[in-house]
Design a protein around this motif. Structure first.
Motif, short mmCIF file in Angstrom:
data_model
loop_
_atom_site.label_atom_id
_atom_site.label_comp_id
_atom_site.label_asym_id
_atom_site.label_seq_id
_atom_site.Cartn_x
_atom_site.Cartn_y
_atom_site.Cartn_z
N VAL A 1 -21.03 -8.53 25.89
CA VAL A 1 -21.90 -9.64 25.54
C VAL A 1 -22.10 -9.68 24.03
CG1 VAL A 1 -24.28 -10.46 25.67
CG2 VAL A 1 -23.09 -9.75 27.73
N LEU A 2 -22.36 -8.51 23.44
CA LEU A 2 -22.59 -8.47 21.99
C LEU A 2 -21.41 -9.07 21.24
CD1 LEU A 2 -24.15 -7.36 19.47
CD2 LEU A 2 -22.74 -5.33 19.68
N ILE A 3 -20.21 -8.60 21.60
CA ILE A 3 -19.03 -9.06 20.87
C ILE A 3 -18.83 -10.55 21.11
CG2 ILE A 3 -16.52 -8.80 20.72
CD1 ILE A 3 -16.92 -5.82 21.26
N THR A 4 -19.03 -10.98 22.36
CA THR A 4 -18.84 -12.40 22.65
C THR A 4 -19.83 -13.25 21.85
OG1 THR A 4 -18.33 -11.67 24.87
CG2 THR A 4 -18.57 -14.03 24.54
N VAL A 5 -21.09 -12.83 21.84
CA VAL A 5 -22.09 -13.62 21.11
C VAL A 5 -21.72 -13.69 19.63
CG1 VAL A 5 -24.48 -13.66 20.29
CG2 VAL A 5 -23.99 -13.17 22.68
N LEU A 6 -21.35 -12.54 19.08
CA LEU A 6 -21.06 -12.52 17.65
C LEU A 6 -19.87 -13.41 17.32
CD1 LEU A 6 -21.69 -8.84 16.61
CD2 LEU A 6 -22.98 -10.87 16.01
N ILE A 7 -18.91 -13.47 18.23
CA ILE A 7 -17.73 -14.27 17.94
C ILE A 7 -18.02 -15.75 18.17
CG2 ILE A 7 -15.38 -14.75 18.69
CD1 ILE A 7 -15.29 -11.67 19.31
N VAL A 8 -18.69 -16.03 19.29
CA VAL A 8 -18.89 -17.43 19.65
C VAL A 8 -20.04 -18.05 18.86
CG1 VAL A 8 -19.42 -19.00 21.54
CG2 VAL A 8 -17.97 -17.01 21.94
N LYS A 9 -21.14 -17.33 18.75
CA LYS A 9 -22.30 -17.90 18.08
C LYS A 9 -23.01 -16.79 17.30
CE LYS A 9 -25.81 -21.42 18.95
NZ LYS A 9 -26.84 -20.90 18.08
N PRO A 10 -22.48 -16.47 16.11
CA PRO A 10 -23.01 -15.31 15.38
C PRO A 10 -24.47 -15.46 14.96
CG PRO A 10 -21.27 -16.41 14.14
CD PRO A 10 -21.33 -17.06 15.47
N THR A 11 -25.02 -16.67 15.02
CA THR A 11 -26.42 -16.81 14.65
C THR A 11 -27.34 -16.62 15.85
OG1 THR A 11 -26.20 -19.17 14.97
CG2 THR A 11 -26.00 -18.38 12.73
N ARG B 1 -19.69 -11.11 9.30
CA ARG B 1 -20.11 -10.42 8.10
C ARG B 1 -20.05 -8.92 8.36
NH1 ARG B 1 -25.38 -13.50 8.78
NH2 ARG B 1 -26.62 -12.23 10.15
N SER B 2 -19.95 -8.17 7.26
CA SER B 2 -19.48 -6.81 7.41
C SER B 2 -20.44 -5.92 8.18
CB SER B 2 -19.17 -6.21 6.05
OG SER B 2 -20.27 -6.44 5.19
N ASP B 3 -21.74 -6.18 8.11
CA ASP B 3 -22.63 -5.29 8.86
C ASP B 3 -22.52 -5.53 10.37
OD1 ASP B 3 -23.70 -7.75 8.41
OD2 ASP B 3 -25.60 -7.05 7.60
N TYR B 4 -22.32 -6.77 10.76
CA TYR B 4 -22.10 -7.03 12.17
C TYR B 4 -20.79 -6.40 12.64
CZ TYR B 4 -25.85 -10.46 12.85
OH TYR B 4 -27.05 -11.08 13.00
N LEU B 5 -19.82 -6.46 11.75
CA LEU B 5 -18.52 -5.90 12.08
C LEU B 5 -18.66 -4.42 12.43
CD1 LEU B 5 -15.63 -6.90 12.07
CD2 LEU B 5 -15.37 -5.86 9.85
N ALA B 6 -19.49 -3.71 11.68
CA ALA B 6 -19.69 -2.29 11.94
C ALA B 6 -20.19 -2.08 13.36
CB ALA B 6 -20.69 -1.71 10.93
N ILE B 7 -21.14 -2.92 13.77
CA ILE B 7 -21.69 -2.77 15.12
C ILE B 7 -20.65 -3.14 16.18
CG2 ILE B 7 -23.45 -3.62 16.68
CD1 ILE B 7 -24.70 -1.95 14.64
N VAL B 8 -19.87 -4.18 15.89
CA VAL B 8 -18.86 -4.57 16.87
C VAL B 8 -17.83 -3.45 17.05
CG1 VAL B 8 -16.91 -6.11 17.26
CG2 VAL B 8 -19.11 -7.04 16.56
#
Lengths: 635, 244, 300
Positions: free
Chosen positions: C279-289, A128-135
């Motif tokens: 870690v942040l990017i991996t978590v968001l991609i693998v398990k965004p919740t 979702r777009s807000d997470y995308l900003a952080i990524v």
């Protein structure tokens, strides 16, 4: 109409002038204005002014790239400096280590940053777009730290002694030289950006920004386009980075901080996201303002922060917004008589249908004739938690008929549509279209198979013009490639013209040609519904699904809607309707299916349905529900 | 003047007129049913009374005080409780916490909260058994009980129920509606929006039939139960293409 | 093994600071789906307010307990006021507008806080009184633990415990959790949604301010840019734990603290942020919740 009448004459004259100007080729306008600026700056003959102008050009290039990602596609990128860095380092290393010429490094800088965009974009598209900003922010920081730790690239010291560019033996080493090179690169960047803006890609991006779900459901491959936005945005950043490296002569990681990413964001927010002249203006403000306010240089960022928040609160469209409204969107197109339009639509549609049927048959599938089964839903089950929204529903729709689905609230009608159009994946059951299963396909693929739809709550692209909305609906039918769009090749131009012409025909089909240039959000409710119908028809579907098209319409408008639905059927398009207005349903439908509690309780001709006890029961309750008339005394 | 008095209510969504002059009234101990097909404006009427929507014109009075322009959370304190369509219970909270939130405005009066909870549990013994269970794990019927019980925690003078039988098995729907009758008999005015017209008319005292934002029929529930025009309102109506 | 335990002690200490800031992100995001970019900067503001009281106003010379109480309570209140101002002035008018506009505004508020702080306190690195708390410690086997570490971790745990008690045990806390599910239904319970959002902003700011003062005491040096990375790491912690999930944010903070300490210890300090972001990017991609599941309101 009213909006046009109330517009002041000055505004109208201005609009007309802008419109006229808008008809000269864009590249000529860019070249003329940039040459004018160039001549002015060079005649000023002040090294300081020239240097500032070079910086403006660099920021403008960066802004153009970020504008693709943020302004068009609506994806907030807070790590854009990373692309600038990758471009700069690629070019710098190729020049210092491999001793390449600056101009030969350019394609590689662009290629590398484009690849970086794909690497960043691909795994993050579904966020979702807000997470995308952080990524993206994290990506920016990671890139900078990686360069900082990378020995080959000089670590914290960066790359030193980057040579001047050499242009056929002429060494470019004055501010004026750089200014000319910068303007040249900027001109290319602007022309390409403008061409993209006015191509199907640009419209697709904006559609995603406005409503990704709707975009996907009318045939725009949203994930692919988002990836494209990253790649393209990255390429512009790479170009600017390479230019920056050779101009400064030495780069190090501190040139590519988060602060820079934010400054570029400010460039496009100030100017107006999505607006190309806005980017130039924004770059000018961001670079020149601190130069003008030397004594305030300590609070430079504070001023920008206030500007950023102030713009968002008070003028979110920016200083020089992109105006999508167009007084005469079809100017220059060949005029067509109304009867002619209907005939052309019919002919075009038949051509499309035949073509599709032929391809379908060639692939070894059976082509249903009129009256044969086109859509078959078999044992469909959809479950949310413990609730069965659609419970073992089977029916089939025949080619060429008008088929309605009715039922009390919560009956599962919209869920059924969502399962057919690929928005949801049904738990069990089959959906066959043209004899082929469409379960599990992404919505835009199902659109290209020939199913169009409208939504219960209208989902137009509100900030796009009406004709652009319909052109987005034509997305699946374009045949041109992205590079053709960037270069605005004759083939692409023809394709665009054809698309425009078709969008005009469809608008005239639903009776809205005169509104084509307005923003979708300016239209009345009933008209917005009709635009949605035109958008769904534009891809020449075999089957259209309309979800409560008459909701909120008055009796006259409903009557017109009945006419439109019949006209659609007469084209040979099969119509499936969810509708609550029973008289409308009874009037237009060939057959009606009734869903209650997710179960198909009746299927038949209107008269049968109206007298079906099960249907009456579903709507009104059962005869024995009287419960012996409970009274206050009893209870 | 009736306890709840709605006069000539006009409500718009953007530029669409959803309610075109609705007037109705309800008195203590009375169940007033609002009937009509989908999209007629029943839910909009309730949402406007409870302050979730603002009318463009018209008046809503409860016990002599105007509710128009008052925030939804204040209206609850004025004695109007609304059980929204689809129940909308807080599924990540347990049953007891849901009830506590129903008594949010009297949260400082622990004794009163206790008494009211006991009263709700008296009405719905099933909830007492499941007081520690997460609301999201309740069955549909229990969730509906919880939604009603939660609304009763503020001891409303006017209770508005939006399709309480939606998605429930017929037996369960009947029992929920019987409880609604009980609540009215204890002195609350009940505004009942129902899809199931026969059941609603069976327990209601008075009824209104809405179509496309207007009241097209009104009268004693027992009389309306025999009126064929009610059926027509659902399966092909008065104001529509046919008669246009 | 000794090294490992030593890094663990450091990681848990720093992790508790991250956890406090992460809680602020998680509470606010859970209710209104807004990434309050300024969260880390609020921490910085808290640190500077504490520094002003202790050093500029000389409260460091007061009896230690009194000094500490002042150095924590006043910045917590001051920062809460700042955050309320941000909510009222910047976020509230935008809550129903596009996500992009809110995100950009939040970013702008972060910049605004940073640069206002630079204007007020200057760009130089400031130092907390180095010996505010006894810098000595003791050994547990090979592991050295300082009293400062113990005091700070205990203080963070107390704050977190207080927050959990508030959220789980009071009706207002229950209302905050309910807002993560359904704003309209909450209104129909008589809950003043705006007021509850304000409470969330106050709580978030107070936790951030407390962590800022703790950072000042622990690392001694503070700088107006310190909030940026702190905020990012804390956000990572919140996402790691599942945004909107309060125990998740605490666990996430600890995990990020440990990760950072191990990276610095075994690899090199220059890589720690690469690892954290990785870690942040991996978590968001693998398990965004997140690891523990998220609890988030539908977008209004």
């Amino acid at each position: 109409m009213i909006a046009q009448l109330t517009e002041r004459p000055v505004g109208r004259v201005y609009a007309t002038v802008r419109d006229r100007l808008g008809r000269t080729p864009y590249w000529s306008r860019v070249v003329v204005s940039l040459v004018a600026i160039g001549v002015a700056v060079i005649f000023w003959n002040d090294d300081y002014v020239t240097a500032v102008a070079v910086s403006v050009a660099t920021y403008a290039m960066l802004g153009l790239g970020l504008n693709i990602v943020v302004g068009y596609a609506g994806l907030l990128d807070l790590g854009y400096a990373a692309f600038f860095a990758i471009g700069a380092y690629t070019s710098a290393l190729l020049m210092t280590q491999a001793h390449w010429n600056f101009f030969t490094t350019l394609p590689f800088a662009v290629l590398f940053t484009g690849t970086a965009g794909a690497i960043l974009g691909y795994p993050t598209l579904r966020l979702r777009s807000d997470y995308l900003a952080i990524v993206t922010l994290g990506f920016g920081e990671m890139t900078r730290i990686t360069f900082n730790n990378w020995e080959y690239a000089g670590g914290p010291n960066g790359v030193l002694g980057i040579p001047w560019p050499n242009f056929f033996g002429y060494e470019l080493n004055t501010q004026a030289d750089f200014f000319i090179v910068g303007l040249f690169l900027l001109a290319i960047a602007m022309i390409f950006a403008e061409h993209l803006d006015h191509s199907r890609l640009g419209r697709g991006w904006v559609a995603i920004r406005e409503d990704e779900f709707a975009a996907e459901s009318v045939g725009v491959p949203s994930l692919r386009l988002k990836l494209f936005a990253y790649v393209m945005g990255g390429m512009w950043g790479g170009l600017a980075g390479a230019f920056f490296a050779t101009r400064i002569g030495a780069i190090d990681p501190t040139s590519f901080t988060f602060q820079l990413s934010v400054l570029i964001l400010i460039v496009i927010v100030l100017g107006g996201t999505g607006s190309l002249p806005g980017v130039l203006l924004g770059a000018l403000v961001v670079v020149a303002l601190p130069e003008l306010l030397r004594e305030l240089s300590d609070v430079r960022l504070l001023v920008f922060a206030i500007l950023l928040v102030g713009m968002m609160l008070l003028r979110p469209q920016g200083l020089w917004p992109r105006i999508r409204r167009k007084p005469k969107p079809f100017y220059g197109l060949q005029e067509e008589e109304p009867e002619d339009v209907a005939a052309r639509i019919l002919r075009e549609h038949q051509v499309q249908m035949e073509e599709r049927d032929r391809r379908h048959a060639a692939a070894g599938h059976k082509v249903p004739a009129a009256g044969e089964i086109l859509l078959e839903v078999d044992g469909l089950v959809q479950q949310f938690g413990g609730l069965r929204a659609v419970d073992n529903v089977s029916f089939s729709v025949r080619r060429g008929e008008i088929f309605s689905i009715i039922g009390p609230n919560g009956g599962g009608k919209t869920t059924l549509f969502n399962c057919i159009t690929g928005v949801q994946r049904p738990k069990r059951g089959r959906v066959l279209f043209d004899g082929r299963s469409i379960v599990g396909l992404r919505p835009h693929v199902i659109v290209s198979r020939g199913i169009g739809r409208t939504f219960q709550g209208i989902r137009l692209f509100k900030n796009m013009a009406v004709f652009e909305n319909v052109m987005v609906g034509l997305y699946p039918r374009h045949r041109t490639m992205t590079w053709q769009a960037m270069l605005h090749t004759p083939g692409e131009r023809k394709d665009e013209l054809r698309t425009l012409q078709e969008s005009r025909r469809w608008l005239s089909f639903v009776g809205l040609e005169s509104m084509a240039g307005q923003l979708a959000s300016q239209l009345s409710y009933a008209d917005q519904r009709r635009v949605e119908i035109a958008r769904a028809l534009a891809a020449h579907p075999h089957l259209v699904l309309f979800d409560e098209p008459a909701a909120g319409m008055n009796p006259t408008e409903k009557l017109e809607l009945v006419g439109i639905i019949r006209k659609i059927r007469d084209l040979g398009i099969t119509v499936v309707l969810i509708e609550h207005d029973m008289s409308l349903v009874m009037r237009v439908s060939g057959r009606i299916a009734v869903l209650d509690h997710g179960i198909l309780i009746a299927l038949g001709k209107p008269a049968e349905i109206q007298n079906d006890p099960a249907v009456i029961e579903a709507y009104l309750g059962r005869e024995d529900d009287d419960m012996g008339r409970l009274t206050a005394q009893e209870a | 003047m009736a306890l709840l008095e709605v006069r000539d209510l006009h409500v718009y969504y953007g530029n669409i007129e959803a309610l075109k002059g609705i007037s109705l009234s309800a008195n203590p101990g009375q169940i007033v049913a609002i009937l009509g097909g989908n999209g007629a404006g029943k839910t909009t009427t309730l949402r406007t009374i409870s302050g979730l929507l603002r009318p463009r014109s018209g008046s809503v009075m409860c016990a002599g005080k105007s509710l128009v322009g008052v925030d939804a959370h204040v209206i609850v304190g004025m004695g109007v409780s609304h059980v929204p369509e689809g129940r909308r219970i807080f599924n990540i909270l347990n049953v007891e916490e849901n009830l506590n939130l129903g008594g949010y405005l009297i949260r400082a009066q622990h004794q009163l909260i206790k008494e009211r909870k006991a009263a709700v549990f008296g009405l719905f013994p099933r909830l007492a058994e499941r007081r520690g269970q997460l609301a999201g794990t309740l069955s549909g019927g229990e969730q509906q009980m919880l939604a009603i019980g939660r609304a009763l925690m503020s001891d409303p003078k006017v209770l508005m129920l939006d399709e309480p039988s939606l998605g429930l098995a017929p037996m369960l729907a009947k029992s929920v509606l019987k409880t609604v009758r009980e609540i009215a008999d204890r002195g609350a005015a009940v505004l009942l929006v129902e899809q199931n017209a026969r059941q609603a008319l069976a327990i209601a005292d008075h009824a209104y039939v809405i179509e496309v934002g207007r009241i097209v029929l009104e009268g004693n529930a027992a009389v309306l139960a025999k009126d064929e025009r009610v059926q027509k309102a659902y399966l092909g109506g008065f104001e529509s293409v046919g008669s246009a | 093994m000794g090294d490992f335990l030593q890094y663990t002690v450091i990681g848990l200490t720093v992790g508790s600071f991250y956890a406090l800031v992460a809680l602020g992100y998680t509470i606010v995001y859970g209710i209104i789906r807004l990434i309050n970019f300024a969260q880390g900067d609020l921490s910085m503001v808290g640190a500077f307010l504490g520094w002003t009281l202790l050093v500029s106003f000389g409260f460091e010379h007061l009896p230690i307990y009194l000094a500490l109480v002042i150095a924590f309570v006043v910045p917590m209140i001051g920062t809460a006021v700042v955050n309320l101002g941000i909510l009222q002035f910047a976020y509230k008018p935008l809550l129903r507008r596009s996500l992009l506009a809110i995100l950009i505004t939040a970013l702008g508020m972060s910049l605004l806080l940073q640069n206002s702080a630079e204007l007020i306190w200057g760009a130089a690195i400031e130092a907390y009184p180095p010996n505010l708390l006894p810098s000595s410690g003791f050994f547990v086997g090979p592991v050295h633990v300082t009293y400062v570490q113990i005091a700070l971790v205990v203080a963070s745990l107390l704050l977190m415990g207080g927050l959990v008690a508030f959220i789980q045990g009071t009706t207002i806390g229950t209302a905050m959790r309910a807002l993560a599910v359904d704003h309209d239904a909450a209104r129909l319970m008589g809950i003043n949604v705006d007021a509850v959002i304000r409470i969330a902003f106050v709580l978030g700011a107070m936790l951030a301010a407390a962590s800022g003062v703790m950072l000042g005491i622990y690392y001694v040096q503070i700088h107006f840019t310190m909030g940026f990375l702190l905020g990012l790491r804390a956000f990572t912690a919140a996402v790691l734990g599942g945004i909107g999930n309060i125990p998740g944010a605490m666990a996430g903070g600890m995990l990020i603290g440990l990760l950072e300490a191990y990276t610095t210890g075994y690899l090199s300090g220059t890589w720690e942020d690469v690892v954290v972001f990785g870690v942040l990017i991996t978590v968001l991609i693998v398990k965004p919740t997140g690891l523990f599941g998220e609890r988030v309101a539908e977008r209004m």
